[in-house]
Design a protein around this motif. Structure first.
Motif, PDB file in Angstrom:
ATOM      1  N   GLN A   1       0.750  -1.503  -0.103  1.00 44.93           N
ATOM      2  CA  GLN A   1      -0.319  -0.207   0.094  1.00 44.93           C
ATOM      3  C   GLN A   1       0.915   1.007   0.424  1.00 44.93           C
ATOM      4  N   LEU A   2       1.677   1.696  -1.309  1.00 42.05           N
ATOM      5  CA  LEU A   2       2.469   2.401  -1.131  1.00 42.05           C
ATOM      6  C   LEU A   2       1.263   4.122  -1.032  1.00 42.05           C
ATOM      7  N   ASP A   3       1.104   4.067  -1.132  1.00 35.78           N
ATOM      8  CA  ASP A   3       0.081   5.663  -0.873  1.00 35.78           C
ATOM      9  C   ASP A   3      -0.717   5.811   0.864  1.00 35.78           C
ATOM     10  N   ILE A   4      -0.409   4.507   1.460  1.00 31.48           N
ATOM     11  CA  ILE A   4       0.523   4.775   2.740  1.00 31.48           C
ATOM     12  C   ILE A   4       1.736   4.854   3.702  1.00 31.48           C
ATOM     13  N   VAL A   5       1.980   4.077   2.592  1.00 35.05           N
ATOM     14  CA  VAL A   5       2.951   4.593   3.145  1.00 35.05           C
ATOM     15  C   VAL A   5       4.210   5.622   2.983  1.00 35.05           C
ATOM     16  N   VAL A   6       3.351   6.660   1.609  1.00 33.77           N
ATOM     17  CA  VAL A   6       3.987   7.775   1.251  1.00 33.77           C
ATOM     18  C   VAL A   6       3.470   8.538   2.253  1.00 33.77           C
ATOM     19  N   LEU A   7       1.779   8.694   2.792  1.00 34.22           N
ATOM     20  CA  LEU A   7       1.626   8.930   3.842  1.00 34.22           C
ATOM     21  C   LEU A   7       1.623   9.149   5.097  1.00 34.22           C
ATOM     22  N   ALA A   8       2.705   8.295   5.641  1.00 33.61           N
ATOM     23  CA  ALA A   8       3.805   7.752   7.059  1.00 33.61           C
ATOM     24  C   ALA A   8       5.115   8.628   6.692  1.00 33.61           C
ATOM     25  N   ILE A   9       5.541   8.765   5.879  1.00 35.86           N
ATOM     26  CA  ILE A   9       6.271  10.121   5.694  1.00 35.86           C
ATOM     27  C   ILE A   9       6.348  11.792   5.315  1.00 35.86           C
ATOM     28  N   ILE A  10       4.777  11.693   4.723  1.00 35.22           N
ATOM     29  CA  ILE A  10       4.908  13.272   4.942  1.00 35.22           C
ATOM     30  C   ILE A  10       3.606  13.088   6.236  1.00 35.22           C
ATOM     31  N   LEU A  11       3.694  12.316   7.166  1.00 36.76           N
ATOM     32  CA  LEU A  11       3.274  12.999   8.441  1.00 36.76           C
ATOM     33  C   LEU A  11       4.354  13.419   9.642  1.00 36.76           C
ATOM     34  N   TYR A  12       5.176  12.012   9.125  1.00 38.41           N
ATOM     35  CA  TYR A  12       6.619  12.570   9.858  1.00 38.41           C
ATOM     36  C   TYR A  12       7.854  14.190   9.425  1.00 38.41           C
ATOM     37  N   ALA A  13       7.221  14.744   8.514  1.00 37.43           N
ATOM     38  CA  ALA A  13       7.494  15.521   7.769  1.00 37.43           C
ATOM     39  C   ALA A  13       7.030  16.539   8.269  1.00 37.43           C
ATOM     40  N   ILE A  14       5.601  17.175   8.245  1.00 36.13           N
ATOM     41  CA  ILE A  14       4.627  17.299   8.969  1.00 36.13           C
ATOM     42  C   ILE A  14       5.063  18.341  10.632  1.00 36.13           C
ATOM     43  N   LEU A  15       5.239  16.846  10.881  1.00 33.36           N
ATOM     44  CA  LEU A  15       5.186  16.366  12.731  1.00 33.36           C
ATOM     45  C   LEU A  15       6.414  17.753  13.205  1.00 33.36           C
ATOM     46  N   GLY A  16       7.590  17.100  12.382  1.00 35.46           N
ATOM     47  CA  GLY A  16       9.052  17.584  12.031  1.00 35.46           C
ATOM     48  C   GLY A  16       8.545  19.347  11.972  1.00 35.46           C
ATOM     49  N   LYS A  17       8.313  19.878  11.358  1.00 27.37           N
ATOM     50  CA  LYS A  17       8.209  21.245  11.231  1.00 27.37           C
ATOM     51  C   LYS A  17       7.215  21.439  12.056  1.00 27.37           C
ATOM     52  N   ILE A  18       6.441  20.669  12.547  1.00 26.05           N
ATOM     53  CA  ILE A  18       5.582  22.159  13.393  1.00 26.05           C
ATOM     54  C   ILE A  18       6.218  21.846  14.787  1.00 26.05           C
TER      55      ILE A  18
END
Length: 255
Positions: free
Chosen positions: A218-235
């Motif tokens: 499920q590549l869409d969820i894998v990418v979603l997890a990566i983006i979530l980490y990026a957003i959390l890091g930015k916050i």
């Protein structure tokens, strides 16, 4: 003035938005295969489905809790020891060398030991996060204290400042720019360590969600997890910037 302010707010997001547009167009036109990288719209759809089911928020809450607890534990200990070694020569002679030796051990190399010590429960992940944030905060606190201008301390003594005021108004404030650099740097390392900890030994969290999705391609969820980490890091980075502006408003560099 208001127009300029809005421009300054938008400018940092221009490149990320362009990347997303190019990514979406490349995917939809077939230049970028969906089996290599799903389109942003597919990732958003997957995120919506996960959010509606409640799974996304459960994993997000668990990961954030682990990160914050580990950061508070490791950061607090590092801050206290950094101040102690910076002020007390006796402590510095006996503790700093040992800490510097331990600092050169990659914290992720401890994962096998941590699994043996703590199993796959919460304690091991929190321990890894605490270790990862300890060293940046310690080093920057220690050097910040050591590099406070001696003339400021002498001036404080001349003005008969109490030890309490001398410590907080001169030493801590003088070291604050360096301390905040350590905090900002450690926030990035905190998420990096948690990602690995959750993908190696976990049954919940964003990292686990990513690894579980990988098993089912499920590549869409894998990418979603990566983006979530990026957003959390930015916050986290934005919070650190706000702290800098708040605590260092006396410093002309941060005005």
């Amino acid at each position: 003035m208001k127009k300029k302010k809005w421009i300054h707010l938008i400018e940092p997001w221009i490149i990320p938005i362009l990347i997303i547009i190019i990514w979406e167009v490349s995917n939809k036109t077939g230049i970028l295969a969906n089996t290599v990288l799903p389109a942003p719209s597919d990732v958003v759809k997957a995120g919506y489905e996960q959010a509606v089911s409640g799974v996304l928020f459960d994993h997000l809450q668990i990961s954030t809790t682990r990160a914050l607890i580990g950061f508070l534990i490791g950061g607090s200990i590092a801050f206290v020891i950094g101040i102690l070694n910076g002020i007390v020569p006796f402590a510095q002679r006996y503790l700093d060398t040992t800490i510097q030796m331990l600092r050169n051990i990659p914290n992720l190399a401890l994962i096998p030991l941590v699994i043996i010590w703590f199993g796959v429960g919460e304690e091991g992940k929190i321990f890894l996060v605490a270790i990862s944030v300890f060293f940046p905060i310690y080093v920057n606190t220690y050097h910040g204290i050591r590099n406070v201008d001696p003339r400021l301390i002498e001036m404080g003594k001349i003005y008969n400042l109490s030890k309490y005021k001398l410590f907080f108004k001169v030493i801590i404030l003088g070291a604050m720019p360096s301390i905040l650099v350590g905090i900002r740097y450690s926030l990035g390392i905190m998420w990096l360590t948690l990602i690995v900890a959750e993908t190696v030994a976990a049954s919940s969290g964003i990292g686990y969600m990513s690894m579980n999705a990988r098993e089912y391609m499920q590549l869409d969820i894998v990418v979603l997890a990566i983006i979530l980490y990026a957003i959390l890091g930015k916050i986290a980075d934005s919070i650190a910037k706000l702290l800098e502006k708040k605590l260092l408003k006396w410093n002309p560099v941060y005005q």
